[in-house]
Structure formats: C-alpha cells, structure tokens
Design an enzyme around this catalytic site. Structure first.
Site, PDB file in Angstrom:
ATOM      1  N   LEU A   1     -10.301   3.491  -0.994  1.00  0.00           N
ATOM      2  CA  LEU A   1     -10.524   3.004  -2.361  1.00  0.00           C
ATOM      3  C   LEU A   1     -11.657   1.981  -2.385  1.00  0.00           C
ATOM      4  CD1 LEU A   1      -9.701   2.817  -5.339  1.00  0.00           C
ATOM      5  CD2 LEU A   1      -7.863   1.269  -4.667  1.00  0.00           C
TER       6      LEU A   1
ATOM      7  N   TRP B   1       0.840  -1.207   0.000  1.00  0.00           N
ATOM      8  CA  TRP B   1       0.000   0.000   0.000  1.00  0.00           C
ATOM      9  C   TRP B   1       0.875   1.257   0.000  1.00  0.00           C
ATOM     10  CZ3 TRP B   1      -0.390   4.007   3.573  1.00  0.00           C
ATOM     11  CH2 TRP B   1      -1.437   4.914   3.347  1.00  0.00           C
TER      12      TRP B   1
ATOM     13  N   GLY C   1      -5.574  -2.486  -1.397  1.00  0.00           N
ATOM     14  CA  GLY C   1      -5.929  -2.690  -0.006  1.00  0.00           C
ATOM     15  C   GLY C   1      -6.396  -1.425   0.691  1.00  0.00           C
ATOM     16  N   ASP C   2      -6.332  -0.304  -0.021  1.00  0.00           N
ATOM     17  CA  ASP C   2      -6.699   0.975   0.596  1.00  0.00           C
ATOM     18  C   ASP C   2      -8.172   1.015   0.999  1.00  0.00           C
ATOM     19  OD1 ASP C   2      -5.918   3.986   0.944  1.00  0.00           O
ATOM     20  OD2 ASP C   2      -7.862   3.968  -0.059  1.00  0.00           O
ATOM     21  N   ALA C   3      -8.409   1.372   2.252  1.00  0.00           N
ATOM     22  CA  ALA C   3      -9.771   1.361   2.793  1.00  0.00           C
ATOM     23  C   ALA C   3     -10.674   2.352   2.062  1.00  0.00           C
ATOM     24  CB  ALA C   3      -9.738   1.664   4.287  1.00  0.00           C
TER      25      ALA C   3
END
Length: 301
Positions: free
Chosen positions: A257, A234, A253-255
DNA sequence: CACCAGGCGATTT
DNA sequence: AAATCGCATGGT
C-alpha cells in the site's frame, strides 16, 4: 448424472470483468489455492463433508461453474453459487466506487486499466488468517512458497486428469501440528506458534466467521481479532476486507500500500500519515476497494 | 554487503 | 507511550 446438470450458471453483474478478476488471483505468483489457465479457474473446495472441484469460466456474460468432482443437488448447488458469489463479490455495486475513482486525477486511469476487477475474497476465515500470518513481513513470492508447503503437507489433495488441486487444511489438523514441523518447513518460530494457536482458537470455538459477523461494528470485529496472538492491526484489517467484506478496512502499515501510494505521488514516504488520511477520506466507505486497486497497480501483466 | 518484503510481540528506552 | 529489536528467507 446428466452433464448439463453439473454446470451451474450465474449471470454477471454490471461493471464486471471475469478476465480481470481471475488474472488478479495469481498475478504471476504461485498460489496453490487455485489454478488459472486458458481463461478459466480451477478451484477445489470443501463444502460440509464433501469435496468439490470446480472449473469456472465465462461465456456470453454468464459465469459457468462446471462441477468436475462432487455431487450436485439442490443444496450443494446453492452452496456453490453462494461461494462463487462471495468469492467474486458479485453482489457489490461498483458504480459509486467508479464515480469516485473517475474524479481522481492520479488514479482515474484505473477505471480503464482495471475495469471490472472485483475484490476477490477469501471466504474461509481460518484460511484467510493463516495466509496473513504466513505473509507477515516477508516478500509475496516466499509467502506463496510457504503457503504451498503448508497446504501440500496438511491439506487435502484432489487429483483430476493428471493435475493436483489442494484444499486448505482445516483447523483441527493444524491445531495438532507441532511448531518443530513448521520450523523445518522454513516458518519462523513466531509464525509457527501463531498458526497453531489460531487453529486452536478455532477448535475451542473462540473464533469463527459467525462470531465476527455477529459483532455490531468494524471496531469490535477489529478488537476481537487483535486480541489473539499473531493477529495485529494489519492482519485484522486484511481479513475484514477479504473475508468479512467490511467496505472500509485499510490494512494500515501494508508495504504494498505504501509503495503504491508513493508510486502515485500521493504520499512522500511511509511516515506521511497526514496525506494517507487525506487520501482515504476521498474514498469514504470504499477504502477496501481502493486498496485492492492500488495493490493491482503493483502487478505487471 | 545492506536493506526491504502485503508485521508482530517482546523488550528497551 | 514510543522507539527498537529479532525473526526466516529471497530478491535487489
């Protein structure tokens, strides 16, 4: 010095909105890296040995950079122009991205709503990595709070007309900080250790922007970054996007996104890797830009 | 109270 | 190789 000489101007590129760009810098958070008010942004920065305070505003499709602190000469003028051009991504041609965006049924509205938004970068690699480490796994409000503590303690304060402006600490200072100090400032033990070891990697010359830029492709840049403790996929992709400006980086894995993709009914949930892959295939080589626009959609004016 | 935030490395299975 | 855990703390 002649007042006129302390204003540097840059012509805006097509498909550009100064207002949209500077609004994105804060979007209602509290970023100590700059102050945005009255359609202008104040930014303190270190260029070589000298410290600068810039007031950046727009007038008749020209970006005006008023140098409030620091001396302007041919060399520093070029340096400042380069910094602003990089920060605002002024040399990027947004037309291909907008052509693709306008054909996207779910996201075409972004062309109108976020028109002229550029990928606002973090030109300094050390600052960029630190910001990622700080932001790992915590909500953004808390992350900005932690960053402010770090900068106010270890960075440089510039006073101007009653306001304080901060320059991000350099790696030498943080390399000599202790994990205990950082833990007292609400950093987790892991984050404290990642920040200090990253600073030490810079100090030892194992990592810097030039090393990354010299690597031949995005994979090797990603692999070098993730070889350091505290830098996962990330963080590597975030930095490649915001600092190296690889056009095709996705912070997997970005929340935020995930949240945005779910909001737009593009994916069912975080595990919907098939549709994530399909979605980004529509934005080949502009992945970084669509990510920025997806993040932008999470903020409310 | 539980659960998630602009994740990561270590540990366990 | 893949799943699970702890982390600091604030917001919902």
């Amino acid at each position: 010095m002649d007042i006129k000489n302390s204003i540097i101007t840059i012509k805006e590129p097509p498909l550009f909105s100064f207002e949209e760009c500077i609004w994105f810098l804060d979007r209602n958070y509290d970023d100590c890296a700059h102050i945005v008010k009255q359609n202008a942004v104040w930014k303190a920065l270190q260029l070589g040995e000298e410290q600068y305070l810039l007031k950046i505003y727009e007038k008749d499709n020209i970006i005006n950079i008023e140098v409030l602190v620091g001396s302007v000469n041919t060399k520093s003028k070029k340096h400042i122009e380069g910094f602003i051009t990089e920060w605002f991504d002024l040399n990027y041609d947004l037309a291909p991205f907008y052509n693709t965006l306008k054909k996207d049924k779910q996201l075409a509205y972004m062309y109108n709503d976020f028109y002229g938004l550029r990928l606002m970068g973090i030109p300094d690699l050390f600052e960029s990595l630190c910001w990622c480490i700080i932001g790992q796994q915590i909500n953004l409000s808390f992350a900005y709070k932690l960053k402010r503590k770090l900068v106010e303690r270890y960075g440089t304060k510039l006073e101007y007309e009653g306001s304080s402006f901060y320059i991000f600490p350099d790696f030498k200072t943080l390399a000599n900080a202790s994990t205990e100090e950082l833990k007292d400032m609400q950093f987790s033990a892991a984050k404290a250790s990642y920040l200090i070891s990253t600073a030490q990697a810079f100090e030892e010359g194992k990592l810097n922007k030039n090393i990354l830029k010299t690597l031949p492709d995005v994979e090797s840049r990603h692999n070098l970054l993730t070889s350091f403790r505290g830098i996962g996929t990330w963080t590597a992709n975030y930095v490649l996007m915001k600092t190296i400006r690889d056009p095709n980086s996705i912070p997997h894995g970005d929340a935020g996104l995930f949240k945005s993709l779910i909001n737009h009914n593009i994916i069912e949930d975080k595990k919907d890797t098939k549709n994530i892959k399909l979605f980004f295939e529509r934005y080949k080589n502009m992945e970084s830009y669509i990510v920025i626009y997806l993040w932008r959609s999470l903020a409310v004016r």
